[in-house]
Write a protein that holds these residues in place. Sequence first.
Motif, mmCIF file in Angstrom:
data_model
loop_
_atom_site.group_PDB
_atom_site.id
_atom_site.type_symbol
_atom_site.label_atom_id
_atom_site.label_comp_id
_atom_site.label_asym_id
_atom_site.label_seq_id
_atom_site.Cartn_x
_atom_site.Cartn_y
_atom_site.Cartn_z
ATOM 1 N N ILE A 1 0.830 -1.299 0.163
ATOM 2 C CA ILE A 1 0.079 0.049 -0.050
ATOM 3 C C ILE A 1 0.899 1.300 -0.060
ATOM 4 N N ASP A 2 0.804 1.931 -0.971
ATOM 5 C CA ASP A 2 1.440 3.464 -1.085
ATOM 6 C C ASP A 2 1.304 4.062 0.135
ATOM 7 N N ILE A 3 0.364 4.167 0.556
ATOM 8 C CA ILE A 3 -0.073 5.146 1.797
ATOM 9 C C ILE A 3 -1.285 4.737 2.475
ATOM 10 N N LEU A 4 -1.089 4.400 3.787
ATOM 11 C CA LEU A 4 -2.152 3.967 4.859
ATOM 12 C C LEU A 4 -2.480 4.833 5.792
ATOM 13 N N ALA A 5 -3.645 5.548 5.926
ATOM 14 C CA ALA A 5 -4.106 6.473 6.796
ATOM 15 C C ALA A 5 -4.989 5.630 7.617
ATOM 16 N N ILE A 6 -4.918 5.700 9.032
ATOM 17 C CA ILE A 6 -5.810 5.273 9.724
ATOM 18 C C ILE A 6 -6.323 6.010 10.842
ATOM 19 N N ASN A 7 -7.713 5.516 11.401
ATOM 20 C CA ASN A 7 -8.013 6.204 12.562
ATOM 21 C C ASN A 7 -8.782 5.027 13.320
ATOM 22 N N LYS A 8 -9.540 5.037 14.465
ATOM 23 C CA LYS A 8 -10.422 4.038 15.055
ATOM 24 C C LYS A 8 -11.456 3.502 14.358
ATOM 25 N N GLU A 9 -12.048 4.387 13.084
ATOM 26 C CA GLU A 9 -12.949 3.785 12.461
ATOM 27 C C GLU A 9 -12.676 3.405 11.123
ATOM 28 N N TYR A 10 -11.723 4.276 10.476
ATOM 29 C CA TYR A 10 -11.357 3.935 9.090
ATOM 30 C C TYR A 10 -9.912 3.676 8.753
ATOM 31 N N ALA A 11 -9.772 2.755 7.785
ATOM 32 C CA ALA A 11 -8.443 2.320 6.946
ATOM 33 C C ALA A 11 -8.561 2.785 5.635
ATOM 34 N N ILE A 12 -7.847 4.054 5.384
ATOM 35 C CA ILE A 12 -7.689 4.666 3.906
ATOM 36 C C ILE A 12 -6.672 4.215 3.307
ATOM 37 N N LEU A 13 -6.910 3.555 2.182
ATOM 38 C CA LEU A 13 -5.436 2.966 1.190
ATOM 39 C C LEU A 13 -5.665 4.033 0.106
ATOM 40 N N ILE A 14 -4.349 4.638 -0.010
ATOM 41 C CA ILE A 14 -4.176 5.533 -1.007
ATOM 42 C C ILE A 14 -3.069 4.877 -2.050
ATOM 43 N N GLU A 15 -3.433 4.924 -3.571
ATOM 44 C CA GLU A 15 -2.674 4.558 -4.282
ATOM 45 C C GLU A 15 -2.295 6.010 -5.260
#
Length: 97
Positions: free
Chosen positions: A27-41
């Motif tokens: 995964i190029d960029i993985l942004a997280i918080n307690k509710e979401y995992a955001i995968l950015i290509e």
Amino acid sequence: MFKERGIEVEKVFQRVKAHKDGKEIEIDILAINKEYAILIEAKSSLSISNVNEHIERLKAFKIFFPEYSDRKVVGTVAGITIEEDTDKYAYAMASLS
């Protein structure tokens, strides 16, 4: 961008890799918080095939990263240049999920 949608990112990781059963996910960029995992290509030149590969990555994410199995998975793509109609295709695919 995520903050505008009510998603407050807590942590950001770059070039995240995982291995399982002889397969790999990156995964190029993985942004997280307690509710979401955001995968950015992120690509220098974004194509429809890149979007399709990212969709498959989104489907496999919780298998490779079970520690985030309780998160909602969100995918996004970015490119310095975007091949013709790739942006429209990505939007159309997003509306199907």
